[in-house]
Design a protein around this motif. Structure first.
Motif, PDB file in Angstrom:
ATOM      1  N   GLU A 138      -6.838   2.773  10.307  1.00 58.67           N
ATOM      2  CA  GLU A 138      -6.491   3.095   8.928  1.00 58.67           C
ATOM      3  C   GLU A 138      -7.749   3.346   8.103  1.00 58.67           C
ATOM      4  O   GLU A 138      -8.820   2.798   8.413  1.00 58.67           O
ATOM      5  CB  GLU A 138      -5.726   1.942   8.262  1.00 58.67           C
ATOM      6  N   SER A 139      -7.592   4.155   7.059  1.00 63.66           N
ATOM      7  CA  SER A 139      -8.685   4.399   6.120  1.00 63.66           C
ATOM      8  C   SER A 139      -8.090   4.768   4.770  1.00 63.66           C
ATOM      9  O   SER A 139      -6.884   5.039   4.671  1.00 63.66           O
ATOM     10  CB  SER A 139      -9.607   5.519   6.620  1.00 63.66           C
ATOM     11  N   GLY A 192      -8.268   2.844   1.917  1.00 60.29           N
ATOM     12  CA  GLY A 192      -8.015   1.745   1.007  1.00 60.29           C
ATOM     13  C   GLY A 192      -9.161   1.557   0.019  1.00 60.29           C
ATOM     14  O   GLY A 192     -10.215   2.175   0.148  1.00 60.29           O
ATOM     15  N   LEU A 200      -3.635   6.701   1.800  1.00 57.16           N
ATOM     16  CA  LEU A 200      -4.055   6.044   3.027  1.00 57.16           C
ATOM     17  C   LEU A 200      -3.828   6.978   4.206  1.00 57.16           C
ATOM     18  O   LEU A 200      -2.870   7.756   4.222  1.00 57.16           O
ATOM     19  CB  LEU A 200      -3.266   4.758   3.252  1.00 57.16           C
ATOM     20  N   CYS A 224      -3.939   7.120   8.669  1.00 56.27           N
ATOM     21  CA  CYS A 224      -3.949   6.350   9.909  1.00 56.27           C
ATOM     22  C   CYS A 224      -4.068   7.344  11.057  1.00 56.27           C
ATOM     23  O   CYS A 224      -3.156   8.150  11.285  1.00 56.27           O
ATOM     24  CB  CYS A 224      -2.684   5.523  10.052  1.00 56.27           C
ATOM     25  N   ILE A 279      -2.997  -5.942   2.169  1.00 56.92           N
ATOM     26  CA  ILE A 279      -3.576  -5.240   3.307  1.00 56.92           C
ATOM     27  C   ILE A 279      -2.472  -4.350   3.876  1.00 56.92           C
ATOM     28  O   ILE A 279      -1.369  -4.828   4.138  1.00 56.92           O
ATOM     29  CB  ILE A 279      -4.094  -6.211   4.376  1.00 56.92           C
ATOM     30  N   TYR A 312      -1.092  -1.929   6.838  1.00 53.74           N
ATOM     31  CA  TYR A 312      -1.204  -1.704   8.268  1.00 53.74           C
ATOM     32  C   TYR A 312      -0.349  -0.511   8.676  1.00 53.74           C
ATOM     33  O   TYR A 312       0.789  -0.371   8.211  1.00 53.74           O
ATOM     34  CB  TYR A 312      -0.713  -2.914   9.049  1.00 53.74           C
ATOM     35  N   GLN A 319      -5.835  -2.234  12.349  1.00 54.59           N
ATOM     36  CA  GLN A 319      -6.503  -3.429  11.845  1.00 54.59           C
ATOM     37  C   GLN A 319      -6.228  -3.658  10.363  1.00 54.59           C
ATOM     38  O   GLN A 319      -6.476  -4.755   9.854  1.00 54.59           O
ATOM     39  CB  GLN A 319      -8.012  -3.313  12.057  1.00 54.59           C
ATOM     40  N   THR A 366      -6.092  -1.929   6.157  1.00 54.50           N
ATOM     41  CA  THR A 366      -7.021  -1.519   5.111  1.00 54.50           C
ATOM     42  C   THR A 366      -6.574  -2.167   3.801  1.00 54.50           C
ATOM     43  O   THR A 366      -5.389  -2.186   3.480  1.00 54.50           O
ATOM     44  CB  THR A 366      -7.089   0.016   4.996  1.00 54.50           C
ATOM     45  N   GLN A 367      -7.537  -2.709   3.072  1.00 52.58           N
ATOM     46  CA  GLN A 367      -7.230  -3.441   1.851  1.00 52.58           C
ATOM     47  C   GLN A 367      -6.989  -2.472   0.696  1.00 52.58           C
ATOM     48  O   GLN A 367      -7.792  -1.560   0.460  1.00 52.58           O
ATOM     49  CB  GLN A 367      -8.378  -4.379   1.485  1.00 52.58           C
TER      50      GLN A 367
END
Length: 124
Positions: free
Chosen positions: A6-7, A9, A20, A22, A93, A95, A116, A118-119
């Motif tokens: 993921e990216s 966040g 977001l 993924c 978070i 997912y 994993q 992303t916040q």
């Protein structure tokens, strides 16, 4: 095996937008459904949105319906979550997950692979 990353966040103000992404790699297939879940501090992981491989079947949690949009680009093996008008209660978070069975399930137990996380923090 499948890997999910993921990216996108970060910190966003309420009312702004965030997207977001993924990216899936490894042994993906044309049956795979993809979903987004989230977990806030002290709370259980909850369903956000899910999409079938072809995009013809989509589910949303009531709490995000009308504000968030899930989509996917199969040529890039990537699924997106467009978050419009986020609220502080969307802080969690996030997912992404992959379901081999192909149906965009709302149940986390039906997903086979997880990223994993992303916040996402939404300030008021």
């Amino acid at each position: 095996q499948v890997q999910l990353v993921e990216s996108g966040g970060g910190l966003v103000q309420a009312g702004d937008s965030l997207r977001l992404s993924c990216a899936a790699s490894g042994r993906t297939s044309s049956r795979d459904a993809m979903g987004w879940f989230r977990q806030a501090p002290g709370k259980e992981r909850e369903f956000v949105a899910a999409i079938s491989w072809g995009g013809g079947s989509i589910n949303y949690a009531d709490s995000v319906k009308g504000r968030f949009t899930i989509s996917r680009d199969n040529a890039k093996n990537t699924v997106y979550l467009q978050m419009n008008s986020p609220k502080p209660e969307d802080t969690a978070i996030y997912y992404c997950a992959l379901d081999r069975r192909g149906a965009p399930s709302t149940r986390s137990s039906e997903y086979d692979y997880w990223g994993q996380g992303t916040q996402v923090t939404v300030s008021s």
